[in-house]
Design a protein around this motif. Structure first.
Motif, short mmCIF file in Angstrom:
data_model
loop_
_atom_site.label_atom_id
_atom_site.label_comp_id
_atom_site.label_asym_id
_atom_site.label_seq_id
_atom_site.Cartn_x
_atom_site.Cartn_y
_atom_site.Cartn_z
N PHE A 129 42.54 12.15 50.59
CA PHE A 129 42.63 13.92 50.60
C PHE A 129 42.96 14.29 49.28
O PHE A 129 43.88 13.54 48.59
CB PHE A 129 43.38 14.17 51.84
CG PHE A 129 44.79 13.79 51.74
CD1 PHE A 129 45.91 14.40 51.14
CD2 PHE A 129 45.21 12.70 52.74
CE1 PHE A 129 47.21 14.05 51.34
CE2 PHE A 129 46.46 12.13 52.45
CZ PHE A 129 47.36 12.70 52.01
N LEU A 130 42.73 15.38 49.08
CA LEU A 130 43.09 16.26 47.88
C LEU A 130 43.66 17.81 48.59
O LEU A 130 43.05 18.40 49.55
CB LEU A 130 42.13 16.55 46.96
CG LEU A 130 42.41 17.67 45.83
CD1 LEU A 130 43.05 16.87 44.88
CD2 LEU A 130 41.04 18.09 45.24
N ARG A 131 45.00 18.04 48.35
CA ARG A 131 45.51 19.21 49.07
C ARG A 131 46.06 20.26 47.94
O ARG A 131 46.54 19.95 47.06
CB ARG A 131 47.06 18.71 49.72
CG ARG A 131 46.79 17.81 50.86
CD ARG A 131 46.32 18.74 51.97
NE ARG A 131 45.80 17.90 53.21
CZ ARG A 131 44.54 17.39 53.34
NH1 ARG A 131 43.69 18.11 52.78
NH2 ARG A 131 44.35 16.63 54.31
N ASN A 132 45.40 21.69 48.49
CA ASN A 132 45.83 22.50 47.72
C ASN A 132 45.54 22.61 46.10
O ASN A 132 46.60 22.93 45.49
CB ASN A 132 47.22 23.18 48.04
CG ASN A 132 47.39 23.39 49.50
OD1 ASN A 132 46.50 23.89 50.02
ND2 ASN A 132 48.53 23.15 50.08
N TYR A 133 44.51 21.90 45.99
CA TYR A 133 43.98 21.74 44.49
C TYR A 133 44.05 23.50 43.98
O TYR A 133 42.84 24.26 44.52
CB TYR A 133 42.93 21.28 44.39
CG TYR A 133 42.43 20.89 42.95
CD1 TYR A 133 43.13 20.92 41.83
CD2 TYR A 133 41.06 20.69 42.90
CE1 TYR A 133 42.56 20.73 40.57
CE2 TYR A 133 40.61 20.64 41.59
CZ TYR A 133 41.03 20.57 40.53
OH TYR A 133 40.76 20.27 39.40
N GLU A 134 44.65 24.08 43.16
CA GLU A 134 44.53 25.24 42.88
C GLU A 134 43.54 25.42 41.65
O GLU A 134 43.84 24.88 40.46
CB GLU A 134 45.94 25.97 42.39
CG GLU A 134 45.96 27.37 42.25
CD GLU A 134 47.20 28.03 41.92
OE1 GLU A 134 47.42 28.64 41.21
OE2 GLU A 134 47.99 27.60 42.71
N VAL A 135 42.50 26.38 41.63
CA VAL A 135 41.66 26.65 40.58
C VAL A 135 41.40 28.20 40.67
O VAL A 135 41.84 28.86 41.31
CB VAL A 135 40.34 25.84 40.85
CG1 VAL A 135 40.33 24.52 40.91
CG2 VAL A 135 39.67 26.38 42.00
N MET A 136 41.09 28.63 39.43
CA MET A 136 41.01 29.87 38.92
C MET A 136 39.30 29.90 38.77
O MET A 136 38.74 29.14 38.21
CB MET A 136 41.58 30.31 37.82
CG MET A 136 43.14 30.36 37.82
SD MET A 136 43.68 31.43 38.94
CE MET A 136 43.31 33.13 38.52
N ILE A 137 38.88 30.78 39.85
CA ILE A 137 37.15 30.90 39.82
C ILE A 137 36.82 32.11 39.88
O ILE A 137 37.41 33.04 40.47
CB ILE A 137 36.74 29.75 40.68
CG1 ILE A 137 35.13 29.93 40.90
CG2 ILE A 137 37.35 30.32 42.12
CD1 ILE A 137 34.68 28.97 42.24
N ASN A 138 35.44 32.46 39.26
CA ASN A 138 34.96 33.67 39.61
C ASN A 138 34.04 33.53 40.83
O ASN A 138 33.10 33.12 40.69
CB ASN A 138 33.94 34.12 38.30
CG ASN A 138 33.38 35.38 38.15
OD1 ASN A 138 32.80 35.72 39.26
ND2 ASN A 138 33.75 36.23 37.29
N ILE A 139 34.75 34.27 41.85
CA ILE A 139 34.08 34.09 43.17
C ILE A 139 34.12 35.69 43.75
O ILE A 139 35.19 36.38 43.77
CB ILE A 139 34.69 32.97 44.00
CG1 ILE A 139 34.09 32.87 45.23
CG2 ILE A 139 36.22 33.47 44.26
CD1 ILE A 139 34.48 31.64 46.22
N GLY A 140 33.17 35.83 44.60
CA GLY A 140 33.27 36.85 45.37
C GLY A 140 31.88 37.93 45.19
O GLY A 140 31.14 37.74 44.41
N VAL A 141 31.92 38.91 46.23
CA VAL A 141 30.54 39.62 46.23
C VAL A 141 30.85 41.11 45.86
O VAL A 141 29.93 41.77 45.44
CB VAL A 141 29.98 39.57 47.79
CG1 VAL A 141 29.43 38.39 48.12
CG2 VAL A 141 30.95 40.22 48.66
N HIS A 142 32.18 41.38 45.73
CA HIS A 142 32.31 42.90 45.44
C HIS A 142 32.49 42.93 43.93
O HIS A 142 32.88 42.11 43.05
CB HIS A 142 33.70 43.15 46.00
CG HIS A 142 33.98 43.16 47.48
ND1 HIS A 142 33.23 44.08 48.42
CD2 HIS A 142 34.71 42.29 48.17
CE1 HIS A 142 33.57 43.53 49.39
NE2 HIS A 142 34.30 42.50 49.57
N ASP A 143 32.24 44.03 43.43
CA ASP A 143 31.94 44.28 41.98
C ASP A 143 33.42 43.95 41.10
O ASP A 143 33.19 43.25 40.16
CB ASP A 143 31.80 45.78 41.71
CG ASP A 143 30.29 46.02 41.76
OD1 ASP A 143 29.67 45.12 41.98
OD2 ASP A 143 29.71 47.34 42.31
#
Length: 132
Positions: free
Chosen positions: A17-31
């Motif tokens: 397992f890999l737990r709570n791997y924090e990444v910054m990502i461009n994600i989402g449907v809203h403008d």
């Protein structure tokens, strides 16, 4: 209620397992979500048969390396914007299941900064590889 983890094909498996791997990502449907990155926590569980993951010589090539999980996540992140957590989870599950030793995988993602009154919102997918 039937638990997927009691599935007969998962007997005699090791869980990585890999737990709570924090990444910054461009994600989402809203403008506003498309304007920049946001924090995402990723959790991955891999189920590998003991017969394919029990080291005899205490060597890394006898097991599935944790780096495989992190590299697979990083590779998906590098592909750029994704609209839905569901899409991201499905992509990660497919990539993890492509490893010949992996029998099953669970992936969850969570956006911890969406609402101030809860820990986060997220998606989880569990899949067992088709036995062919």
């Amino acid at each position: 209620m039937f638990s997927a983890l009691s599935h007969p094909s998962l007997r005699h498996c090791r869980r990585l397992f890999l737990r709570n791997y924090e990444v910054m990502i461009n994600i989402g449907v809203h403008d506003f979500e498309k304007l920049g990155e946001q924090r995402l926590l990723i959790n991955v569980d891999l189920y590998i048969p003991l017969a394919e993951s029990t080291p005899r010589m205490d060597q890394l090539d006898e097991v599935v390396d944790y780096d495989f999980i992190r590299t697979t996540v990083a590779s998906r992140m590098a592909r750029g914007h994704v609209q839905l957590q569901e899409t991201l989870c499905d992509d990660l599950v497919a990539a993890m299941l492509a490893h010949p030793r992996v029998r099953a995988v669970r992936v969850s993602t969570m956006k911890p900064d969406v609402y101030p009154d809860c820990e986060g919102v997220g998606v989880e997918v569990f899949q067992i590889k088709d036995e062919a």
